[in-house]
Write a protein that holds these residues in place. Structure first.
Motif, PDB file in Angstrom:
ATOM      1  N   THR A  33       0.838  -1.193   0.000  1.00 24.12           N
ATOM      2  CA  THR A  33       0.000   0.000   0.000  1.00 24.12           C
ATOM      3  C   THR A  33       0.877   1.248   0.000  1.00 24.12           C
ATOM      4  O   THR A  33       1.683   1.446   0.911  1.00 24.12           O
ATOM      5  N   PRO A  34       0.748   2.103  -1.018  1.00 28.33           N
ATOM      6  CA  PRO A  34       1.555   3.323  -1.044  1.00 28.33           C
ATOM      7  C   PRO A  34       1.057   4.339  -0.027  1.00 28.33           C
ATOM      8  O   PRO A  34      -0.099   4.312   0.399  1.00 28.33           O
ATOM      9  N   THR A  35       1.947   5.246   0.342  1.00 29.84           N
ATOM     10  CA  THR A  35       1.608   6.348   1.236  1.00 29.84           C
ATOM     11  C   THR A  35       1.860   7.660   0.519  1.00 29.84           C
ATOM     12  O   THR A  35       2.926   7.850  -0.083  1.00 29.84           O
ATOM     13  N   ILE A  36       0.884   8.550   0.556  1.00 37.36           N
ATOM     14  CA  ILE A  36       1.069   9.873  -0.021  1.00 37.36           C
ATOM     15  C   ILE A  36       1.015  10.906   1.100  1.00 37.36           C
ATOM     16  O   ILE A  36       0.507  10.633   2.185  1.00 37.36           O
ATOM     17  N   THR A  37       1.575  12.071   0.830  1.00 34.66           N
ATOM     18  CA  THR A  37       1.492  13.158   1.792  1.00 34.66           C
ATOM     19  C   THR A  37       0.526  14.215   1.295  1.00 34.66           C
ATOM     20  O   THR A  37       0.349  14.403   0.093  1.00 34.66           O
ATOM     21  N   ALA A  38      -0.085  14.917   2.261  1.00 33.09           N
ATOM     22  CA  ALA A  38      -1.069  15.949   1.947  1.00 33.09           C
ATOM     23  C   ALA A  38      -1.037  17.002   3.042  1.00 33.09           C
ATOM     24  O   ALA A  38      -0.469  16.795   4.118  1.00 33.09           O
ATOM     25  N   PHE A  39      -1.654  18.147   2.754  1.00 33.59           N
ATOM     26  CA  PHE A  39      -1.748  19.211   3.747  1.00 33.59           C
ATOM     27  C   PHE A  39      -2.561  18.763   4.954  1.00 33.59           C
ATOM     28  O   PHE A  39      -3.633  18.180   4.804  1.00 33.59           O
ATOM     29  N   GLU A  40      -2.083  19.100   6.128  1.00 36.73           N
ATOM     30  CA  GLU A  40      -2.866  18.888   7.340  1.00 36.73           C
ATOM     31  C   GLU A  40      -4.101  19.791   7.336  1.00 36.73           C
ATOM     32  O   GLU A  40      -5.204  19.373   7.684  1.00 36.73           O
ATOM     33  N   ARG A  41      -3.881  21.038   6.927  1.00 31.72           N
ATOM     34  CA  ARG A  41      -4.990  21.977   6.735  1.00 31.72           C
ATOM     35  C   ARG A  41      -4.738  22.681   5.404  1.00 31.72           C
ATOM     36  O   ARG A  41      -3.844  23.499   5.288  1.00 31.72           O
ATOM     37  N   SER A  42      -5.528  22.342   4.419  1.00 25.56           N
ATOM     38  CA  SER A  42      -5.251  22.792   3.058  1.00 25.56           C
ATOM     39  C   SER A  42      -5.616  24.256   2.837  1.00 25.56           C
ATOM     40  O   SER A  42      -6.691  24.708   3.251  1.00 25.56           O
ATOM     41  N   PRO A  43      -4.747  25.005   2.149  1.00 20.07           N
ATOM     42  CA  PRO A  43      -5.057  26.405   1.832  1.00 20.07           C
ATOM     43  C   PRO A  43      -6.292  26.567   0.948  1.00 20.07           C
ATOM     44  O   PRO A  43      -6.867  27.645   0.889  1.00 20.07           O
ATOM     45  N   ASP A  44      -6.684  25.504   0.235  1.00 17.51           N
ATOM     46  CA  ASP A  44      -7.838  25.626  -0.663  1.00 17.51           C
ATOM     47  C   ASP A  44      -9.168  25.447   0.065  1.00 17.51           C
ATOM     48  O   ASP A  44     -10.230  25.487  -0.556  1.00 17.51           O
ATOM     49  N   ARG A  45      -9.089  25.232   1.389  1.00 13.49           N
ATOM     50  CA  ARG A  45     -10.303  25.072   2.208  1.00 13.49           C
ATOM     51  C   ARG A  45     -11.175  23.900   1.727  1.00 13.49           C
ATOM     52  O   ARG A  45     -12.393  23.979   1.694  1.00 13.49           O
ATOM     53  N   TYR A  83      -4.609   3.312  -0.537  1.00 16.79           N
ATOM     54  CA  TYR A  83      -3.438   4.112  -0.195  1.00 16.79           C
ATOM     55  C   TYR A  83      -3.605   4.693   1.198  1.00 16.79           C
ATOM     56  O   TYR A  83      -4.718   4.824   1.707  1.00 16.79           O
ATOM     57  N   ASP A  84      -2.478   5.019   1.798  1.00 18.66           N
ATOM     58  CA  ASP A  84      -2.473   5.698   3.082  1.00 18.66           C
ATOM     59  C   ASP A  84      -2.068   7.146   2.870  1.00 18.66           C
ATOM     60  O   ASP A  84      -1.401   7.482   1.877  1.00 18.66           O
ATOM     61  N   VAL A  85      -2.465   8.000   3.802  1.00 17.34           N
ATOM     62  CA  VAL A  85      -2.143   9.425   3.722  1.00 17.34           C
ATOM     63  C   VAL A  85      -1.454   9.865   5.007  1.00 17.34           C
ATOM     64  O   VAL A  85      -1.943   9.570   6.105  1.00 17.34           O
ATOM     65  N   ARG A  86      -0.336  10.549   4.851  1.00 12.45           N
ATOM     66  CA  ARG A  86       0.336  11.165   5.992  1.00 12.45           C
ATOM     67  C   ARG A  86       0.166  12.676   5.883  1.00 12.45           C
ATOM     68  O   ARG A  86       0.601  13.286   4.911  1.00 12.45           O
ATOM     69  N   LEU A  87      -0.499  13.262   6.856  1.00 16.07           N
ATOM     70  CA  LEU A  87      -0.800  14.690   6.820  1.00 16.07           C
ATOM     71  C   LEU A  87       0.354  15.487   7.413  1.00 16.07           C
ATOM     72  O   LEU A  87       0.943  15.097   8.425  1.00 16.07           O
ATOM     73  N   TYR A 114       5.089  10.456  -2.704  1.00 17.61           N
ATOM     74  CA  TYR A 114       4.547   9.109  -2.883  1.00 17.61           C
ATOM     75  C   TYR A 114       5.626   8.131  -2.453  1.00 17.61           C
ATOM     76  O   TYR A 114       6.749   8.175  -2.958  1.00 17.61           O
ATOM     77  N   GLU A 115       5.285   7.270  -1.513  1.00 15.89           N
ATOM     78  CA  GLU A 115       6.231   6.269  -1.026  1.00 15.89           C
ATOM     79  C   GLU A 115       5.635   4.878  -1.221  1.00 15.89           C
ATOM     80  O   GLU A 115       4.507   4.610  -0.808  1.00 15.89           O
ATOM     81  N   GLU A 116       6.417   4.024  -1.843  1.00 16.80           N
ATOM     82  CA  GLU A 116       5.987   2.641  -2.094  1.00 16.80           C
ATOM     83  C   GLU A 116       7.219   1.750  -1.983  1.00 16.80           C
ATOM     84  O   GLU A 116       8.027   1.679  -2.910  1.00 16.80           O
ATOM     85  N   GLY A 117       7.378   1.120  -0.835  1.00 19.06           N
ATOM     86  CA  GLY A 117       8.588   0.341  -0.609  1.00 19.06           C
ATOM     87  C   GLY A 117       9.808   1.255  -0.624  1.00 19.06           C
ATOM     88  O   GLY A 117       9.863   2.243   0.096  1.00 19.06           O
ATOM     89  N   ASP A 118      10.780   0.917  -1.466  1.00 19.52           N
ATOM     90  CA  ASP A 118      11.997   1.718  -1.565  1.00 19.52           C
ATOM     91  C   ASP A 118      11.843   2.904  -2.517  1.00 19.52           C
ATOM     92  O   ASP A 118      12.764   3.723  -2.632  1.00 19.52           O
ATOM     93  N   LEU A 119      10.701   2.992  -3.178  1.00 20.93           N
ATOM     94  CA  LEU A 119      10.488   4.070  -4.144  1.00 20.93           C
ATOM     95  C   LEU A 119       9.892   5.292  -3.471  1.00 20.93           C
ATOM     96  O   LEU A 119       8.882   5.197  -2.759  1.00 20.93           O
ATOM     97  N   VAL A 120      10.505   6.435  -3.703  1.00 22.08           N
ATOM     98  CA  VAL A 120       9.972   7.715  -3.240  1.00 22.08           C
ATOM     99  C   VAL A 120       9.889   8.645  -4.438  1.00 22.08           C
ATOM    100  O   VAL A 120      10.877   8.827  -5.162  1.00 22.08           O
ATOM    101  N   LEU A 121       8.718   9.230  -4.672  1.00 28.83           N
ATOM    102  CA  LEU A 121       8.524  10.148  -5.787  1.00 28.83           C
ATOM    103  C   LEU A 121       7.962  11.474  -5.281  1.00 28.83           C
ATOM    104  O   LEU A 121       7.268  11.519  -4.272  1.00 28.83           O
ATOM    105  N   SER A 148       3.436  15.881  -8.659  1.00 28.96           N
ATOM    106  CA  SER A 148       2.168  15.195  -8.870  1.00 28.96           C
ATOM    107  C   SER A 148       2.071  14.538 -10.244  1.00 28.96           C
ATOM    108  O   SER A 148       1.542  13.433 -10.370  1.00 28.96           O
ATOM    109  N   GLY A 149       2.577  15.201 -11.279  1.00 22.58           N
ATOM    110  CA  GLY A 149       2.509  14.617 -12.613  1.00 22.58           C
ATOM    111  C   GLY A 149       3.317  13.334 -12.718  1.00 22.58           C
ATOM    112  O   GLY A 149       2.872  12.352 -13.332  1.00 22.58           O
ATOM    113  N   ALA A 150       4.512  13.338 -12.131  1.00 22.06           N
ATOM    114  CA  ALA A 150       5.354  12.141 -12.158  1.00 22.06           C
ATOM    115  C   ALA A 150       4.697  11.002 -11.384  1.00 22.06           C
ATOM    116  O   ALA A 150       4.770   9.831 -11.790  1.00 22.06           O
ATOM    117  N   ILE A 151       4.048  11.336 -10.280  1.00 28.79           N
ATOM    118  CA  ILE A 151       3.376  10.310  -9.483  1.00 28.79           C
ATOM    119  C   ILE A 151       2.196   9.717 -10.255  1.00 28.79           C
ATOM    120  O   ILE A 151       2.011   8.498 -10.291  1.00 28.79           O
TER     121      ILE A 151
END
Length: 221
Positions: free
Chosen positions: A2-14, A35-39, A62-69, A72-75
């Motif tokens: 299961t990959p893990t992505i990061t996101a804003f804890e409190r997003s500026p876009d409301r 997927y999992d999310v780390r805020l 984006y983290e998946e095993g040893d891969l870190v990206l 957003s476009g590349a992910i």
């Protein structure tokens, strides 16, 4: 895995679905990948632990095993290349879909994103009106070309692809500006993207982060 992505804890876009983790969430939803999310707070984004993942201290990663990206476009491209549903099987159609991904991020997005920044950061500057008109003219040129190419088709090149996914997320920034409304086929195109079940799941997941924390905007400073 299961990959893990990061996101804003409190997003500026409301919670409007404009933060760039939305693209990654949508892609993962389209292909049925959990997927999992780390805020992250803005402070945490600038600390060494996150900069080891993203050299510019931004989201998403984006983290998946040893891969870190990062980027957003590349992910999204990585997801599309490893799961069925976002790129055609035909080699030529696949290449065209990837070209549309680049077009969304390199040709259409820059003036659209700059417009949103100018409205926030430069409104009190003496050059504001001139800068605003120049950006709006640039956006209309891009949208005119895009509208002409899309015509009455549902998607940019046959079936829905990662190219459409990225293009829709870029055009969503123009909702409420009045500019997108000048191109009815593009407005309908964006609405089709928003109507996809995978988009709705991704939007709801991103919005839930904002509302769960009380719906408060976190200053980037």
């Amino acid at each position: 895995m299961t990959p893990t992505i990061t996101a804003f804890e409190r997003s500026p876009d409301r919670g409007k679905g404009l933060a760039r983790d939305m693209r990654v969430r949508w892609a993962l939803e389209e292909v049925g990948q959990p997927y999992d999310v780390r805020l992250l707070s803005f402070k945490a984004m600038k600390e060494p632990a996150h900069r080891a993942l993203h050299p510019f201290g931004q989201i998403p990663t984006y983290e998946e095993g040893d891969l870190v990206l990062f980027e957003s476009g590349a992910i999204v491209l990585h997801i599309a290349e490893r799961h069925a549903g976002l790129l055609p099987d035909d080699a030529n159609a696949r290449a065209r879909a990837i070209a549309w991904m680049f077009a969304a991020l390199n040709t259409v997005e820059p003036p659209v994103f700059d417009l949103s920044l100018v409205k926030i950061l430069e409104r009190d500057q003496p050059w504001f009106e001139q800068r605003l008109r120049a950006l709006e003219d640039s956006i209309r040129k891009r949208l005119g070309d895009l509208s002409g190419r899309l015509g009455d088709a549902d998607w940019l090149d046959g079936a829905f692809s990662a190219g459409d996914l990225l293009m829709v997320t870029v055009l969503l920034r123009l909702k409420g500006s009045g500019i997108l409304d000048e191109y009815p086929n593009l407005s309908a195109y964006v609405a089709r993207g928003e109507g996809r079940p995978a988009y709705k799941r991704a939007f709801d997941a991103q919005l839930a982060v904002f509302t769960a924390l009380g719906g408060h905007f976190q200053d980037a400073g």
